[in-house]
Write a protein that holds these residues in place. Structure first.
Motif, PDB file in Angstrom:
ATOM      1  N   LEU A 232       2.797   2.706  -3.947  1.00  0.00           N
ATOM      2  CA  LEU A 232       1.889   3.494  -3.102  1.00  0.00           C
ATOM      3  C   LEU A 232       0.605   2.706  -2.809  1.00  0.00           C
ATOM      4  O   LEU A 232       0.122   2.688  -1.676  1.00  0.00           O
ATOM      5  CB  LEU A 232       1.541   4.815  -3.797  1.00  0.00           C
ATOM      6  N   SER A 233       0.068   2.048  -3.842  1.00  0.00           N
ATOM      7  CA  SER A 233      -1.168   1.270  -3.660  1.00  0.00           C
ATOM      8  C   SER A 233      -0.969   0.188  -2.615  1.00  0.00           C
ATOM      9  O   SER A 233      -1.844  -0.049  -1.767  1.00  0.00           O
ATOM     10  CB  SER A 233      -1.600   0.637  -4.987  1.00  0.00           C
ATOM     11  N   ARG A 234       0.172  -0.476  -2.662  1.00  0.00           N
ATOM     12  CA  ARG A 234       0.474  -1.519  -1.675  1.00  0.00           C
ATOM     13  C   ARG A 234       0.494  -0.933  -0.261  1.00  0.00           C
ATOM     14  O   ARG A 234      -0.059  -1.490   0.688  1.00  0.00           O
ATOM     15  CB  ARG A 234       1.826  -2.139  -2.015  1.00  0.00           C
ATOM     16  N   GLN A 235       1.152   0.238  -0.132  1.00  0.00           N
ATOM     17  CA  GLN A 235       1.232   0.864   1.189  1.00  0.00           C
ATOM     18  C   GLN A 235      -0.151   1.323   1.677  1.00  0.00           C
ATOM     19  O   GLN A 235      -0.485   1.194   2.859  1.00  0.00           O
ATOM     20  CB  GLN A 235       2.188   2.058   1.138  1.00  0.00           C
ATOM     21  N   VAL A 236      -0.927   1.861   0.751  1.00  0.00           N
ATOM     22  CA  VAL A 236      -2.284   2.322   1.105  1.00  0.00           C
ATOM     23  C   VAL A 236      -3.114   1.155   1.638  1.00  0.00           C
ATOM     24  O   VAL A 236      -3.774   1.255   2.678  1.00  0.00           O
ATOM     25  CB  VAL A 236      -2.964   2.965  -0.127  1.00  0.00           C
ATOM     26  N   ASP A 268       0.663  14.046  -6.176  1.00  0.00           N
ATOM     27  CA  ASP A 268       1.957  13.575  -6.701  1.00  0.00           C
ATOM     28  C   ASP A 268       2.771  12.838  -5.645  1.00  0.00           C
ATOM     29  O   ASP A 268       4.011  12.894  -5.650  1.00  0.00           O
ATOM     30  CB  ASP A 268       2.775  14.745  -7.266  1.00  0.00           C
ATOM     31  N   ILE A 269       2.084  12.180  -4.755  1.00  0.00           N
ATOM     32  CA  ILE A 269       2.758  11.390  -3.721  1.00  0.00           C
ATOM     33  C   ILE A 269       2.913   9.954  -4.229  1.00  0.00           C
ATOM     34  O   ILE A 269       1.942   9.346  -4.685  1.00  0.00           O
ATOM     35  CB  ILE A 269       1.948  11.415  -2.411  1.00  0.00           C
ATOM     36  N   ILE A 270       4.124   9.441  -4.193  1.00  0.00           N
ATOM     37  CA  ILE A 270       4.355   8.079  -4.677  1.00  0.00           C
ATOM     38  C   ILE A 270       4.748   7.133  -3.543  1.00  0.00           C
ATOM     39  O   ILE A 270       4.929   5.943  -3.768  1.00  0.00           O
ATOM     40  CB  ILE A 270       5.451   8.053  -5.775  1.00  0.00           C
TER      41      ILE A 270
END
Length: 317
Positions: A232-236, A268-270
């Motif tokens: 998720l961090s990468r996508q953000v 709770d979004i991954i």
């Protein structure tokens, strides 16, 4: 508005080189690159103010906070605003206490006006505001003076700062000149809403703080929002990096990236989806026109581009 913050940490010596400065900033969870660390090191070593300019939200103010934290110094913060005057930024006399002193002297029959004048215009009745506080001696060493968002003040206040930044002294007509025994560490920030005069810039080292690249922003996110899923961090980060290339009224800063990752984690979004982006876009963008421009098909298009690039990269390996 002015604010003074006190840090209770042992005094740490100034870094001896750029590598030590990188390590110092890293110990305060500030992800710096070498060029910024060089500017910070030179400012610390040569005792010159550091003027940091850049868009809001790129981490300029944070540098002063981290330096105070990691060097064990007191942070004295002057938050600038339109109409900031000497009484709020430098000093003012405690007129109420002076009046009481005069009334008491009259009641006691003290008629020596010169003596009374010297008494009421002494340090006892002087209220120290941030700039004067920054010159006060301290057992913990000179403080970190943060002059934040200088571009919000007017040119008259800029002119007043020239004496402070060149000689680290302040002239008070009733007392004389107050000079710092040791110059404070000075960090000045500007969001460049207007140009700062050359005379002030000449007294400082200058550095333009830009948005971080993707890898640096991902590193920042891993420190500031470690709870967020790695994917998720990468996508953000990829999404925010692309948003900064879009013609928006205000592109998101690092703080918004961190807030968005934290908000998505709370839900709770991954993994990013068009629906998740639309529902949380207000965490990232702060103007309705920008939100309307990105929400829906544009957000879905950016997300598709990110996923396509990831798929191509995986296929290549």
């Amino acid at each position: 508005m002015v604010r003074v913050e006190h840090r209770k940490k042992s005094l740490i010596t100034i870094p001896e080189n750029v590598e030590d400065t990188l390590e110092l900033l890293s110990s305060g969870d500030y992800v710096s690159d070498r060029s910024l660390s060089t500017a910070v090191y030179l400012s610390l070593k040569l005792g010159r103010p550091l003027f940091l300019e850049g868009e809001a939200g790129v981490g300029k103010t944070e540098i002063a906070k981290v330096l105070a934290e990691t060097l064990g110094r007191r942070l004295v913060r002057l938050q600038c605003y339109e109409g900031l005057d000497v009484a709020s930024a430098v000093y003012e006399w405690n007129y109420s206490a002076q009046m009481i002193e005069i009334r008491m002297a009259e009641a006691e029959g003290i008629g020596d006006r010169d003596r009374l004048g010297d008494d009421i215009f002494s340090d006892k009745f002087l209220i120290h505001r941030p700039l004067l506080q920054a010159l006060d001696p301290s057992a913990d060493g000179p403080p970190v003076l943060l002059i934040d968002e200088l571009d919000r003040t007017d040119e008259a206040f800029e002119a007043y700062l020239l004496e402070v930044l060149s000689d680290f002294q302040i002239t008070i007509p009733e007392i004389g000149t107050v000079r710092a025994e040791e110059p404070p560490i000075v960090i000045i920030t500007s969001n460049r809403t207007r140009e700062i005069h050359d005379a002030l810039k000449r007294r400082c080292f200058y550095y333009w703080v830009d948005y971080p690249d993707a890898e640096r922003e991902l590193e920042i996110l891993s420190l500031k929002a470690p709870q967020a899923d790695a994917r998720l961090s990468r996508q953000v980060v990829d999404f925010v990096q692309r948003l900064r290339a879009v013609d928006l009224f205000k592109v998101p800063g690092i703080a918004e990236t961190i807030d968005w990752a934290s908000a998505l984690h709370q839900l709770d979004i991954i993994e990013l989806t068009p629906e998740a982006i639309d529902d949380t876009l207000g965490v990232l963008l702060k103007y309705q026109d920008d939100i309307a421009k990105i929400r829906g098909s544009e957000a879905a298009k950016i997300l598709d581009e990110i996923k396509s690039e990831v798929a191509l990269a995986q296929a290549a390996t």
